[in-house]
Design a protein around this motif. Structure first.
Motif, short mmCIF file in Angstrom:
data_model
loop_
_atom_site.label_atom_id
_atom_site.label_comp_id
_atom_site.label_asym_id
_atom_site.label_seq_id
_atom_site.Cartn_x
_atom_site.Cartn_y
_atom_site.Cartn_z
N ILE B 20 0.93 -1.10 -0.04
CA ILE B 20 0.38 -0.11 0.13
C ILE B 20 0.90 0.86 -0.16
CG2 ILE B 20 -1.82 1.27 1.48
CD1 ILE B 20 -2.93 -1.57 2.08
N LEU B 21 1.00 2.08 -0.84
CA LEU B 21 1.16 3.59 -0.65
C LEU B 21 0.47 5.23 -0.19
CD1 LEU B 21 3.77 4.74 -3.11
CD2 LEU B 21 2.11 5.65 -4.49
N LEU B 22 -0.30 4.78 -0.37
CA LEU B 22 -1.55 5.60 0.36
C LEU B 22 -2.55 4.95 1.09
CD1 LEU B 22 -1.28 9.59 -1.03
CD2 LEU B 22 -0.26 8.63 0.73
N ASP B 23 -2.80 4.54 2.48
CA ASP B 23 -4.16 4.24 2.71
C ASP B 23 -4.90 5.79 3.26
OD1 ASP B 23 -3.51 5.89 4.88
OD2 ASP B 23 -2.40 3.77 6.79
N ASP B 24 -6.58 4.23 3.47
CA ASP B 24 -7.83 6.15 3.65
C ASP B 24 -6.90 6.84 4.20
OD1 ASP B 24 -10.02 6.88 4.40
OD2 ASP B 24 -10.56 5.17 3.97
N ASN B 25 -6.52 6.97 5.34
CA ASN B 25 -6.44 8.49 6.23
C ASN B 25 -5.51 9.60 5.08
OD1 ASN B 25 -6.40 9.87 7.90
ND2 ASN B 25 -4.85 9.00 9.23
N LYS B 26 -3.87 8.55 5.07
CA LYS B 26 -2.76 9.79 3.68
C LYS B 26 -3.76 10.31 2.61
CE LYS B 26 1.30 7.87 5.92
NZ LYS B 26 2.18 7.28 5.69
N LYS B 182 -16.20 3.47 -6.37
CA LYS B 182 -16.03 2.40 -7.31
C LYS B 182 -15.89 1.19 -6.25
CE LYS B 182 -14.08 1.40 -11.37
NZ LYS B 182 -12.21 1.74 -11.82
N GLU B 183 -14.50 0.91 -5.81
CA GLU B 183 -14.08 0.12 -4.92
C GLU B 183 -14.51 -0.12 -3.75
OE1 GLU B 183 -12.29 0.67 -7.11
OE2 GLU B 183 -11.45 -0.05 -8.45
N GLY B 184 -14.96 0.95 -3.06
CA GLY B 184 -15.84 0.93 -1.35
C GLY B 184 -14.32 0.74 -1.30
N THR B 185 -13.73 1.61 -1.05
CA THR B 185 -12.24 1.70 -0.18
C THR B 185 -11.30 2.63 -0.55
OG1 THR B 185 -10.56 1.14 1.48
CG2 THR B 185 -11.20 -0.24 -1.01
N ASP B 186 -10.73 3.53 0.01
CA ASP B 186 -9.28 4.35 -0.81
C ASP B 186 -8.30 4.22 -0.51
OD1 ASP B 186 -11.87 6.45 -2.09
OD2 ASP B 186 -11.57 8.07 -0.07
N LYS B 187 -6.88 3.82 -1.03
CA LYS B 187 -6.02 3.31 -1.17
C LYS B 187 -5.56 3.52 -2.61
CE LYS B 187 -6.28 -0.14 2.07
NZ LYS B 187 -7.65 -0.26 1.79
N ILE B 188 -4.24 3.93 -2.27
CA ILE B 188 -3.51 3.71 -3.28
C ILE B 188 -2.13 1.65 -3.46
CG2 ILE B 188 -1.77 4.45 -5.02
CD1 ILE B 188 -2.53 6.87 -4.29
N TRP B 189 -2.61 1.47 -4.32
CA TRP B 189 -1.10 -0.17 -4.44
C TRP B 189 -0.35 -0.07 -5.33
CZ3 TRP B 189 -2.12 -4.14 -1.12
CH2 TRP B 189 -3.83 -4.07 -0.14
N ILE B 190 0.77 -0.66 -4.62
CA ILE B 190 2.26 -0.94 -5.57
C ILE B 190 1.88 -2.01 -6.26
CG2 ILE B 190 4.27 -0.73 -6.60
CD1 ILE B 190 4.47 1.54 -5.63
N LEU B 191 0.88 -3.17 -7.57
CA LEU B 191 1.18 -4.43 -7.48
C LEU B 191 2.74 -4.46 -8.27
CD1 LEU B 191 -2.32 -4.63 -8.70
CD2 LEU B 191 -1.68 -4.58 -7.12
N PRO B 192 3.19 -6.26 -7.48
CA PRO B 192 4.45 -6.05 -8.87
C PRO B 192 4.23 -6.78 -9.89
CG PRO B 192 3.67 -7.96 -7.39
CD PRO B 192 2.97 -6.81 -7.05
#
Lengths: 312, 196
Positions: B20-26, B182-192
């Motif tokens: 996770i790059l940024l979670d809900d709060n950040k 859209k997905e129900g949550t605010d997050k930024i992921w880095i996927l390999p």
């Protein structure tokens, strides 16, 4: 996103309901493009399209040419009056000569039914049928369907009457295929001499009484009497045809509901339709023309999207 | 210690699995900061408009629009821009791209436009967006706001003026932004790579 199931658009008979939905969806976006201050997008800038009109046309040719130019394609035009056909060249030779100039797509109108199908078996370019004799006129059916869809929201369950010269009309046949595939109910109406035998085997109703047809339908698509295709006399006189099958204000007022009036053009005012009907609020004749460009842009875009970029 | 120090090792290890790059709060703090930067530069937004780039940029554009509208107490022009017909990969990928809706209910002539997208990567989408935008008129200027800037792999000379987070991810990785809408949550992921 899904692709068209076919490489060519030879007729509505050959495409699927999904194809038609995809074309309608794409046309909606091109309609928005056409409302912009700059009505042109660069999508087909590396595509060359030949408009081969072996038979005369004004509106279809202009509509195709405009659609091609709005997509930034390069366009060459060919019309029968200025061709080598009269010098004895065959259709395949004429088209192959044009393709030798590196043309990617061919939009073709021809007086012989099946000419585009024949050509598709002998050449590589994508072919769009812009009308072949009394056979099919797929883009007209698509723009008619799209126009109904825009007014009514859907085609499924709608009742559409096609009125007039069914026998000589490629618009009628393509419209029947398109409307049936989209789930509409279709009726044809006209003098018995102008309705082909066994047409009800296409799964449509046949009615010889104009009033009954109008009372039945939600949308009336009124066709022109194609005098240039009629080798014998199918009805006593144009005046009599207008009296029995002409759609006028009086007969529309006597029907309780308001039906949508369509006509693929060119109109013979006072014959199959009177001016007060053609120019009335319930007529969407000019919307059909406007939608024609968007629908043809959608067809060109989707067919071109199937083509690979030539590698160096 | 040799060539592989702890930091590098951590990085290599971390890049093996989704992180996770940024979670809900950040995530929401970052958006709030971007909004305040915009207000600093555009004050009351009298001659400015926010335009979200379809398809994913529209969520961010709507959020920013709503926050700024609430903050300054007057409605800010919001538009959506589709780039499909201006893209440079038409006929170069297996699929034909589906266009999205363009919604511009205001004149962009002489306006200050803020283009909004979620991830800036090659810059090709923004190039298409700029071309699509000028079909509608001649803006006074155009600025770019992005939530994530993958700065190492630009194909074109395009830079964002407002950036939520800059990252140095490797090319095979994918940055995925999730939205509550859209997905129900605010997050930024880095996927390999193998998760793509």
């Amino acid at each position: 996103m899904s692709k068209l199931s076919q490489k060519h658009l030879l007729g509505i008979k050959y495409i699927t309901k999904e194809d038609i939905n995809l074309i309608f969806e794409t046309a909606t976006h091109f309609k928005e493009v056409l409302s912009r201050p700059i009505k042109k997008v660069p999508t087909l800038r590396d595509i060359t399209i030949a408009n081969l009109f072996f038979e005369n046309s004004t509106r279809t040719r202009l509509s195709f040419e405009l659609a091609e130019k709005r997509l930034s394609a390069d366009v060459i035009n060919f019309s029968a009056s200025s061709s080598s056909l009269k010098k004895g060249e065959t259709l395949i030779d004429t088209v192959n000569n044009i393709l030798a100039m590196k043309v990617d797509m061919v939009v073709m109108r021809h007086a012989s039914p099946g000419a585009p199908v024949f050509l598709s078996k002998h050449i590589d370019a994508n072919i769009i049928n812009a009308g072949d004799g009394t056979h099919e006129h797929p883009t007209q059916a698509l723009l008619d369907g799209f126009s109904i869809y825009n007014v009514k929201g859907q085609l499924k369950g709608l009742r559409v009457a096609i009125i007039g010269d069914i026998m000589h009309s490629r618009v009628a046949l393509s419209n029947i295929f398109c409307l049936k595939k989209m789930g509409a109910e279709v009726m044809v109406c006209g003098p018995s001499t102008l309705i082909p035998n066994h047409i009800e085997s296409l799964g449509i109703k046949v009615e010889y009484n104009l009033r009954k047809a109008l009372e039945w339908c939600d949308v009336a698509n009124i066709l022109r009497i194609q005098l240039e295709r009629q080798d014998i006399q199918y009805f006593p006189s144009l005046r009599e045809y207008a009296q029995v099958y002409g759609v006028n204000r009086k007969i529309l007022d006597s029907i309780k509901k308001e039906i949508v009036i369509m006509h693929p053009g060119p109109i013979n005012r006072g014959v199959e339709i009177t001016s007060d009907v053609a120019d009335s609020k319930q007529s969407i004749i000019l919307e059909q023309v406007e939608n024609g460009v968007a629908v043809r842009m959608a067809v060109l875009y989707l067919l071109a999207g199937r083509m690979e970029v030539a590698s160096q | 210690m040799g060539l592989v120090n702890r930091e590098n090792a951590n990085y290599i290890y971390a890049s093996m699995k989704p992180r996770i790059l940024l979670d809900d709060n950040k995530f929401n703090l970052t958006i709030l900061r971007l909004c305040h930067q915009l207000i600093e530069n555009h004050r009351k937004f009298e001659n400015s408009a926010i335009i979200g780039v379809q398809q994913v940029g529209v969520h961010l554009a709507r959020r920013i629009h709503d926050i700024i509208t609430a903050e300054i107490g007057s409605n800010v022009d919001l538009g959506l821009l589709d780039t499909t017909f201006h893209r440079d990969d038409f006929r170069r990928s297996d699929t034909i791209l589906t266009p999205s809706e363009t919604q511009l209910n205001f004149q962009i002539e002489n306006k200050r436009i803020i283009l909004v997208d979620d991830v800036l990567y090659t810059g090709r989408t923004i190039r298409a967006a700029l071309d699509a935008l000028i079909d509608y008129g001649r803006p006074l200027d155009v600025e770019l706001l992005v939530l994530v800037d993958r700065r190492l792999f630009r194909n074109l000379p395009i830079q964002a003026k407002y950036v939520g987070k800059t990252i140095d991810s490797i090319e095979s990785e994918q940055v995925k932004v999730e939205w509550k809408e859209k997905e129900g949550t605010d997050k930024i992921w880095i996927l390999p790579a193998n998760e793509n």
